[in-house]
Design a protein around this motif. Structure first.
Motif, mmCIF file in Angstrom:
data_model
loop_
_atom_site.group_PDB
_atom_site.id
_atom_site.type_symbol
_atom_site.label_atom_id
_atom_site.label_comp_id
_atom_site.label_asym_id
_atom_site.label_seq_id
_atom_site.Cartn_x
_atom_site.Cartn_y
_atom_site.Cartn_z
ATOM 1 N N SER A 159 0.798 -1.080 0.189
ATOM 2 C CA SER A 159 0.044 -0.250 0.152
ATOM 3 C C SER A 159 0.865 1.232 0.015
ATOM 4 O O SER A 159 0.572 2.332 -0.668
ATOM 5 N N ILE A 160 1.928 1.346 0.736
ATOM 6 C CA ILE A 160 2.773 2.244 0.782
ATOM 7 C C ILE A 160 3.441 2.754 -0.615
ATOM 8 O O ILE A 160 3.660 4.034 -1.035
ATOM 9 N N ALA A 161 3.468 1.495 -1.094
ATOM 10 C CA ALA A 161 4.464 1.720 -2.589
ATOM 11 C C ALA A 161 3.399 2.385 -3.432
ATOM 12 O O ALA A 161 3.795 3.256 -4.181
ATOM 13 N N GLU A 162 2.142 2.195 -3.300
ATOM 14 C CA GLU A 162 1.005 2.648 -4.193
ATOM 15 C C GLU A 162 0.816 4.278 -3.657
ATOM 16 O O GLU A 162 0.819 5.223 -4.530
ATOM 17 N N GLU A 163 0.645 4.461 -2.443
ATOM 18 C CA GLU A 163 0.823 6.012 -2.001
ATOM 19 C C GLU A 163 1.825 6.758 -2.383
ATOM 20 O O GLU A 163 1.704 7.993 -2.569
ATOM 21 N N ALA A 164 3.223 5.897 -2.552
ATOM 22 C CA ALA A 164 4.082 6.878 -3.153
ATOM 23 C C ALA A 164 3.912 7.552 -4.370
ATOM 24 O O ALA A 164 4.175 8.737 -4.524
ATOM 25 N N SER A 165 3.127 6.996 -5.116
ATOM 26 C CA SER A 165 2.881 7.742 -6.373
ATOM 27 C C SER A 165 1.431 8.537 -6.237
ATOM 28 O O SER A 165 1.336 9.549 -7.074
ATOM 29 N N THR A 166 0.640 7.979 -5.517
ATOM 30 C CA THR A 166 -0.750 8.623 -5.306
ATOM 31 C C THR A 166 -0.548 9.870 -4.305
ATOM 32 O O THR A 166 -1.486 10.974 -4.560
ATOM 33 N N ASP A 167 -0.035 9.618 -3.481
ATOM 34 C CA ASP A 167 0.202 10.763 -2.193
ATOM 35 C C ASP A 167 1.437 10.832 -1.520
ATOM 36 O O ASP A 167 1.357 10.487 -0.520
ATOM 37 N N PRO A 168 2.511 11.231 -2.171
ATOM 38 C CA PRO A 168 3.797 11.192 -1.662
ATOM 39 C C PRO A 168 3.831 12.122 -0.507
ATOM 40 O O PRO A 168 4.577 11.942 0.588
ATOM 41 N N GLU A 169 2.975 13.024 -0.390
ATOM 42 C CA GLU A 169 3.165 14.014 0.800
ATOM 43 C C GLU A 169 2.809 13.294 2.230
ATOM 44 O O GLU A 169 3.324 13.734 3.066
ATOM 45 N N THR A 170 1.714 12.722 2.095
ATOM 46 C CA THR A 170 1.625 11.795 3.064
ATOM 47 C C THR A 170 2.575 10.934 3.738
ATOM 48 O O THR A 170 2.858 10.776 4.896
ATOM 49 N N LEU A 171 3.466 10.328 2.790
ATOM 50 C CA LEU A 171 4.518 9.504 3.172
ATOM 51 C C LEU A 171 5.780 10.632 3.633
ATOM 52 O O LEU A 171 6.384 10.326 4.883
ATOM 53 N N ARG A 172 5.992 11.720 3.197
ATOM 54 C CA ARG A 172 7.065 12.357 3.548
ATOM 55 C C ARG A 172 6.832 13.162 4.842
ATOM 56 O O ARG A 172 7.506 13.516 5.472
ATOM 57 N N SER A 173 5.382 13.227 5.311
ATOM 58 C CA SER A 173 5.183 13.939 6.796
ATOM 59 C C SER A 173 4.837 12.880 7.710
ATOM 60 O O SER A 173 4.430 13.094 8.931
ATOM 61 N N ALA A 174 4.872 11.547 7.274
ATOM 62 C CA ALA A 174 4.381 10.576 8.268
ATOM 63 C C ALA A 174 5.621 10.430 9.366
ATOM 64 O O ALA A 174 6.815 10.832 9.190
ATOM 65 N N PRO A 175 5.178 10.004 10.551
ATOM 66 C CA PRO A 175 3.904 9.238 10.736
ATOM 67 C C PRO A 175 2.804 10.065 11.203
ATOM 68 O O PRO A 175 3.038 11.397 11.711
ATOM 69 N N HIS A 176 1.501 9.734 11.163
ATOM 70 C CA HIS A 176 0.325 10.538 11.473
ATOM 71 C C HIS A 176 -0.135 9.916 12.862
ATOM 72 O O HIS A 176 -1.025 10.667 13.283
ATOM 73 N N ASN A 177 -0.250 8.780 12.946
ATOM 74 C CA ASN A 177 -1.148 7.898 13.947
ATOM 75 C C ASN A 177 -0.456 7.621 14.913
ATOM 76 O O ASN A 177 -0.769 6.835 15.842
ATOM 77 N N THR A 178 0.830 8.112 15.105
ATOM 78 C CA THR A 178 1.665 7.689 16.587
ATOM 79 C C THR A 178 1.641 8.786 17.475
ATOM 80 O O THR A 178 1.345 10.096 17.190
ATOM 81 N N ALA A 179 1.952 8.597 18.614
ATOM 82 C CA ALA A 179 2.166 9.566 19.692
ATOM 83 C C ALA A 179 3.044 10.719 19.458
ATOM 84 O O ALA A 179 2.898 11.718 19.598
ATOM 85 N N VAL A 180 4.310 10.167 18.932
ATOM 86 C CA VAL A 180 5.141 11.287 18.548
ATOM 87 C C VAL A 180 5.406 11.186 16.714
ATOM 88 O O VAL A 180 5.356 10.208 16.204
ATOM 89 N N ARG A 181 5.175 12.409 16.409
ATOM 90 C CA ARG A 181 5.018 12.596 14.837
ATOM 91 C C ARG A 181 6.704 12.493 14.402
ATOM 92 O O ARG A 181 7.516 12.306 15.012
ATOM 93 N N ARG A 182 6.817 12.897 13.038
ATOM 94 C CA ARG A 182 8.049 12.878 12.611
ATOM 95 C C ARG A 182 9.229 13.705 13.444
ATOM 96 O O ARG A 182 8.717 14.943 13.715
#
Ligand SMILES: *Cc1c(COP(=O)(O)O)cnc(C)c1O
Length: 492
Positions: free
Chosen positions: A448-471
Motif C-alpha cells: 500500500s505504501i508503494a502505491e501511496e508513493a505515487s498517489t499521495d507522496p506528501e502523506t509519506l513525506r510527513s509520516a507518521p500521523h497515527n503515532t504519539a510522536v510525529r516525525r
C-alpha cells in the motif's frame, strides 16, 4: 490490500514526575519502627530525604501506564527489525526469572546455599556449548558487543602466548557496526574485505590475509541474510595463516539446531541471548553475550567459570591463563535464566523448528515484496532479507519515508540504511513468532505504501500521523542530545 492504516497510538500529555510533585502531604510514608539503623554503616545513612518529588501512588501508576501506552513494543505489534531478532518472548520465561527463589539470592552468598542457580548456570554453559559446537562457554559478557570485545581479548591472549605479534582484524563489508568497534577497542587495526554478490569475496580475502592477521570476524548467515557457503574454505584460508575465525553469533535464529559454528571451524563464537534465546530487548538492555571457544582457547576464558565436581557446583577461579574478570559476579543472571527456561521449553526439536520457521517466514515475505521493492543479490535468504527503496526516488521519497509510514499501519519499521552495501536498504527480519496472517498484513502495508508513493507522496513525506510522536528532526536530535529532565529544562 487495506484501505489505509487503521492503527492509532494513544496520545497523552504526560508531565514530568517533578512537575507532578504534590508536596509532602500527599502521601503517607510507612515508617518501619522496628528497623535497626545500627545495621547500616554510618557513612551510608542519609541525613536528608532524597530530592525526589512526592507523588501519590495512583498518579505515579497512571504516569507510567500512559507512557507505556504511547510506546511500541513487540507485545504491541510486529517488530521486524533486521539483525535484532525481535521475537515474541514467552511470558513464562519472565515469570521464572522473576521468581523470589532467584530474585532474592545474593551473589555473595556461600556457594553451598546457591547450588540451584549454579546448577542452572552450569547447565546453560553446557547447552550453549552444544548449540554452538564449542568446547567451553562463559556466561559473563553483558551484551553482544561485550562478547566481541572478550573474543578479541582472547585472540590477543592466544597470540601473546605464542609470542606472535599480529595487529590486524579483518571484517567483511557487510559486518555489524559493533565488530570494528570491538576490534579497535581491543587494540586492533581493522581491514575491510569486500563482498562479491553478497558473500565474502574469497580472492579478496586471500589477498588480505597475512601473518599480521589475528582474526576474521564473520557472521553467518551474514547481514544480507545470505549463508556464507564457502565458510569451510574461509576457515582454511585463515587457519593456514595461523589466524583465528570469529563467529558473530548475534543472530543464531536461522541456524540453531541445523548447523553449529564449531562445525564450520570457527574458533570463537558469541551468542546474543537477548535476541535468539528470548529476552525482550531494545532501549539498551539488559542483555547477555556468552562466548564459546575451541579447546585450544578455553584456558584464556574469564574467571570464574561455573564448574561441577560430582554433585557439587562451584566457582572455578583456578585458571592461571585466564584473561581475568570481565563483569561483576556471573553476568546478567536474569537474562541467563530466561534463556535457560526458553531452551528447556523449546527442546532441541523446538529450537530447530524455530530456525526453520524463521527462515520460511523470511522467504515468504521476501517473495511477496521483491517485485515492488527490489532485492539485490541472490534469491534464497535465511532469517532476514534486505530490500531496496530506490524505486521511491522517482517520487522524491526515501526508505526513511517508508519506515515512518509503516508506523501508521501499526508496524515497527525494519532496520534501515544497513547493511551499507545496499542502497536505501530495508532490512527485514520477521522471526518465527509471527503468523501468516500477520506476515500478510505487513506485506499488504508495504505494498500500500508503494502505491501511496505515487498517489499521495506528501502523506509519506510527513509520516507518521497515527503515532504519539510525529516525525522527529533526527539531525537536530543527534546534535542536541537531551538525556534527562534537567537537560530538557535547560533546553526550554
Ligand atoms: C545485535 C548485533 C550485535 C551486537 O549485539 P549487542 O547486544 O547489541 O551489543 C552484533 N552483531 C550483530 C550481527 C548483531 O545483530
Amino acid at each position: 490490500m487495506t484501505d489505509g492504516p487503521d492503527y492509532r497510538a494513544p496520545v497523552h500529555r504526560v508531565p514530568l514526575l517533578n512537575e507532578l510533585d504534590e508536596g509532602q502531604d500527599c502521601c503517607h510514608i510507612v515508617e518501619e519502627d522496628d528497623f535497626d539503623w545500627e545495621t547500616v554503616p554510618e557513612a551510608l545513612r542519609r541525613t536528608e530525604p532524597p530530592p525526589i518529588p512526592s507523588i501519590a501512588e495512583p498518579t505515579v501508576v497512571r504516569h507510567y501506564v500512559r507512557l507505556s501506552q504511547m510506546n511500541f513494543g513487540v507485545d504491541t505489534g510486529m517488530y521486524p527489525l533486521g539483525s535484532c531478532t525481535m521475537k515474541y518472548n514467552p511470558k513464562v520465561c519472565e515469570e521464572l526469572a522473576g521468581s523470589p527463589h532467584v530474585q532474592r539470592l545474593h551473589p555473595l552468598q556461600p556457594e553451598g546455599t546457591v547450588q540451584g542457580i549454579l546448577r542452572i548456570l552450569y547447565e546453560l554453559q553446557e547447552m550453549l556449548a552444544e548449540i554452538g559446537g564449542c568446547h567451553e562457554v562463559t556466561l559473563q559478557p553483558a551484551a553482544g558487543a561485550h562478547g566481541e570485545f572478550l573474543g578479541m581479548r582472547l585472540v590477543r591472549a592466544h597470540f601473546d602466548a605464542l609470542g606472535e605479534e599480529r595487529s590486524q582484524v579483518l571484517l567483511p563489508d557487510t559486518s555489524h557496526g559493533t565488530n570494528p568497534a570491538s576490534a579497535v577497542m581491543a587494540g586492533y587495526e581493522v581491514l575491510e574485505v569486500p563482498s562479491k554478490d553478497g558473500t565474502v569475496d574469497l580472492d579478496a580475502l586471500e589477498g588480505a590475509v597475512s601473518d599480521r592477521t589475528a582474526a576474521f570476524m564473520l557472521t553467518n548467515p551474514n547481514t544480507l541474510g545470505i549463508f556464507e557457503q564457502d565458510v569451510l574454505e574461509i576457515a582454511r584460508i585463515l587457519h593456514d595463516q595461523g589466524a583465528l575465525l570469529y563467529y558473530d553469533g548475534a543472530n543464531l535464529n536461522a541456524i540453531m539446531g541445523r548447523v553449529r559454528p564449531g562445525d564450520m571451524n570457527y574458533d570463537i563464537v558469541h551468542f546474543n541471548l537477548h535476541k535468539t534465546f528470548s529476552t525482550p530487548h531494545g532501549g539498551g538492555g539488559p542483555g547477555s553475550g556468552p562466548v564459546g571457544v575451541s579447546k585450544e582457547l578455553a584456558r584464556f576464558l574469564p574467571v570464574p567459570m561455573v564448574a561441577r565436581e560430582e554433585d557439587v557446583y562451584y566457582l572455578d577461579y583456578e585458571r592461571p591463563d585466564s584473561v581475568g574478570k570481565l563483569m561483576g559476579f556471573l553476568g546478567n543472571v536474569g537474562v541467563l535464566l530466561k534463556a535457560y527456561a526458553y531452551i528447556k521449553l523449546m527442546g532441541s526439536d523446538g529450537l530447530r523448528s524455530a530456525a526453520e520457521i524463521s527462515v520460511l517466514n523470511s522467504n515468504y515475505l521476501a517473495h511477496r515484496l521483491k517485485g515492488t521493492y527490489p532485492m539485490p543479490h541472490r534469491e534464497l535468504r535465511k532469517h532476514e532479507f534486505v530490500l531496496s527503496g530506490t524505486p521511491l526516488k522517482e517520487h522524491g521519497l526515501r526508505t526513511l519515508d517508508v519506515a515512518k509510514r509503516l508506523m501508521d499501519y501499526g508496524f515497527h519499521p525494519p532496520t534501515v540504511y544497513f547493511p551499507l552495501i545496499v542502497e536505501e536498504a530495508l532490512m527485514i527480519e520477521p522471526t518465527e513468532t509471527e503468523s501468516k496472517k500477520e506476515l500478510d498484513a505487513f506485506a499488504d502495508a508495504l505494498l500500500s505504501i508503494a502505491e501511496e508513493a505515487s498517489t499521495d507522496p506528501e502523506t509519506l513525506r510527513s509520516a507518521p500521523h497515527n503515532t504519539a510522536v510525529r516525525r522527529v528532526d533526527e539531525v537536530y536530535g543527534a546534535r542536541n542530545p537531551v538525556y534527562c529532565w534537567q537537560d530538557l529544562a535547560a533546553d526550554e
